[in-house]
Design an enzyme around this catalytic site. Structure first.
Site, PDB file in Angstrom:
ATOM      1  N   GLU A 285     -39.988 -24.753  -5.451  1.00 20.91           N
ATOM      2  CA  GLU A 285     -39.033 -24.672  -6.739  1.00 20.91           C
ATOM      3  C   GLU A 285     -39.072 -23.537  -7.657  1.00 20.91           C
ATOM      4  OE1 GLU A 285     -36.686 -26.878  -6.828  1.00 20.91           O
ATOM      5  OE2 GLU A 285     -37.387 -28.126  -5.054  1.00 20.91           O
ATOM      6  N   ASP A 366     -39.163 -21.179   0.945  1.00 22.95           N
ATOM      7  CA  ASP A 366     -40.094 -21.681   1.540  1.00 22.95           C
ATOM      8  C   ASP A 366     -40.914 -20.462   1.785  1.00 22.95           C
ATOM      9  OD1 ASP A 366     -39.580 -24.267   1.590  1.00 22.95           O
ATOM     10  OD2 ASP A 366     -38.758 -24.081   3.573  1.00 22.95           O
TER      11      ASP A 366
END
Length: 424
Positions: A285, A366
Site C-alpha cells: 500500500e 508488488d
C-alpha cells in the site's frame, strides 16, 4: 428528423448486457474447472480450493439473476417513459404538502426521494439474500439482521442530510453558470471531493465502524519503522472492527499532505499468519503512495470530471434529447441523468482503461514491496488472503481483463517470482 436517443441508449444497454453476460458465462465455465491452475498446485490446499469454487459459483449464479433483473427494470423504465412520468408525479406531489411545484430544487428533491425509496425496495431482497444466504452459507457474514437494517437506516439518513444541499448547489450553479458552467461545476465537485475525503474517515465512517488505535507491540513498531524509512508521514494507525459485519479483510490509508493514517481490518490481523505478512501488505500500500499512484488517479479523475461537465453543458442545450426521452422541460437533474446514459459507450471504454492502469499499478506496488525485502512475505500473504477470502482461483482471461482492477493471484505470484529467477 430527430435522432432516436432513447432507442439508441436502450439498444446499447442491451448490447452491453449481452456482451457482459457472455463474459460472465466464460468466467462461470472457468469457475467450474475441477482443478487448480498449475501455478497454485501445492500452494493452495484442495480443501480451500473446493470451498472457493463453491463460493464463487454461488455468487456467479446470483449475479446472473441480479443482472437480468437490473437490465429488465432499467431498460423498461427508459423505454416505457417511467422517468418523465415519475418526474411529473413528483411535481404534482408538492402542492399536496403545501410546496410550490414550480421550484426546481424542491421538485428535484421530491423526485430523488421517490427514486431512493424505489431503489431501496427493489435492491433490498438482493442485499438480504447476498448477505444472509450466500455470505452466511460460506462463513463470511457476521452481522445480525438488526445491524444490517441499522446501517441501511444510517445510510438513508446521511443521504437525507447531505443530499439536499449538494443537489441544490448544483442546480443553482447550472442555472447561473453561463458560459463558464463547466468550470464552476468542476470547481464545486473538486472542493466537495476534498471535503468528503476529509470528513468521511473522521465523521461518517465511525458511524458504521469502531476505530481503535493499533495496540503497542511488535506489529505497530514494524509498521512505524517501515513508514519512517519511506518518509511516509504516518500520524495515526487504526484497527477497524470489520469482523462485526464480515470475515473479509482489507487495509487502506488516507489523509492529506503530512497527516496520513493507516487502517487495518481486524480480520486482516486475524487471518495473516505472522506480522511479516501484514507489514508486507502495508509495504504494498505504501508503494502506491511512494509511486504517486493515488495522485495520478486523482488527477485523471479530475480531468475526466471536467470533460464530462463540458459535455453536459452541450446536453443542456439539446431540446431534442429531452424530447426523445419524453420530457417537455429541461430540468438540471434530468439532464445529468440523460447525459450519463448517452455517454455510456465512452464510460465503458474509460472504465476498461482505468482497469488496465490499475492492474499495472498493482504490479508496480508488488515490485516496490519486493525491493524492500518483503517479496516472500508478500507472496505468502497474498496466498493466505486468497485462501481466507475464498477468492476465485480460476479466472477467464477475457473476464479478468475487462472487469478486474487487480491482477489475478496467478499473475501476481508470477510477477513476484520473476525477479528472483532473473537474479538466479
Amino acid at each position: 428528423m430527430e435522432f432516436p436517443y432513447l432507442e439508441a441508449v436502450v439498444c446499447f444497454m442491451i448490447l452491453m448486457y449481452l456482451f457482459e453476460t457472455y463474459l460472465d458465462l466464460r468466467q462461470h465455465a472457468a469457475l467450474k474447472l475441477p482443478t487448480l491452475p498449475k501455478t497454485l498446485e501445492g500452494v493452495i490446499s484442495q480443501e480451500k480450493f473446493e470451498k472457493s469454487r463453491a463460493y464463487s459459483l454461488d455468487k456467479s449464479h446470483f449475479h446472473f439473476i441480479h443482472e437480468f433483473f437490473s437490465i429488465l427494470t432499467e431498460s423498461s423504465i427508459l423505454f416505457f417513459g417511467v422517468l418523465p412520468w415519475f418526474w411529473k408525479k413528483s411535481g404534482n406531489f408538492l402542492p399536496l404538502v403545501g410546496l410550490g411545484a414550480e421550484n426546481e430544487i424542491l421538485h428535484t428533491l421530491a423526485f430523488l426521494a421517490g427514486v431512493m425509496i424505489w431503489s431501496q425496495i427493489t435492491d433490498l431482497p438482493f442485499s438480504l439474500y447476498s448477505t444472509f444466504v450466500i455470505e452466511a452459507r460460506h462463513g463470511f457474514n457476521k452481522q445480525t439482521i438488526w445491524l444490517f437494517f441499522r446501517d441501511l437506516i444510517k445510510g438513508m439518513c446521511l443521504a437525507i442530510v447531505l443530499g439536499p444541499p449538494i443537489v441544490s448547489a448544483i442546480i443553482v450553479i447550472v442555472q447561473k453558470g453561463g458560459p463558464y458552467l463547466a468550470i464552476y461545476l468542476w470547481a464545486f465537485m473538486f472542493v466537495l471531493s476534498l471535503v468528503m475525503m476529509t470528513i468521511y474517515p473522521v465523521l461518517i465512517a465511525p458511524l458504521f465502524n469502531k476505530f481503535t488505535p493499533l495496540p503497542e507491540g511488535d506489529l505497530r513498531l514494524k509498521i512505524e519503522k517501515l513508514a519512517s524509512s519511506l518518509s511516509f508521514p504516518l500520524k495515526k494507525l487504526f484497527v477497524v472492527d470489520g469482523s462485526t459485519r464480515s470475515s473479509h479483510s482489507n487495509a487502506y490509508m488516507y489523509g492529506f499532505f503530512k497527516n496520513k493514517r493507516i487502517v487495518l481490518y481486524d480480520t486482516l490481523i486475524q487471518q495473516c499468519k505472522n506480522d511479516e505478512e501484514i507489514v508486507a501488505v502495508i509495504a504494498h500500500e505504501l508503494g502506491h503512495w511512494k509511486l504517486n499512484h493515488t495522485m495520478y488517479s486523482f488527477i485523471a479523475m479530475q480531468i475526466l470530471t471536467f470533460l464530462q461537465f463540458g459535455g453536459y453543458t452541450l446536453v443542456m442545450n439539446s431540446t431534442d434529447l429531452f424530447r426523445s426521452f419524453g420530457f417537455d422541460t429541461q430540468p438540471v437533474l434530468i439532464g445529468l441523468i440523460l447525459f450519463q446514459h448517452i455517454i455510456m459507450p465512452i464510460q465503458h471504454l474509460v472504465s476498461f482503461g482505468f482497469n488496465l492502469v490499475s492492474r499495472s499499478f498493482e504490479f508496480q506496488a508488488d515490485a516496490f514491496a519486493k525491493k524492500l525485502g518483503y517479496g516472500a512475505a508478500l507472496r505468502a500473504g497474498l496466498v493466505n488472503l486468497q485462501e481466507q477470502n475464498l477468492s476465485s482461483m480460476n479466472t477467464d482471461s477475457w473476464y479478468s481483463a475487462y472487469h478486474y482492477s487487480h491482477p489475478p493471484l496467478v499473475e501476481r505470484l508470477a510477477a513476484i517470482d520473476e525477479p528472483e529467477k532473473k537474479e538466479d
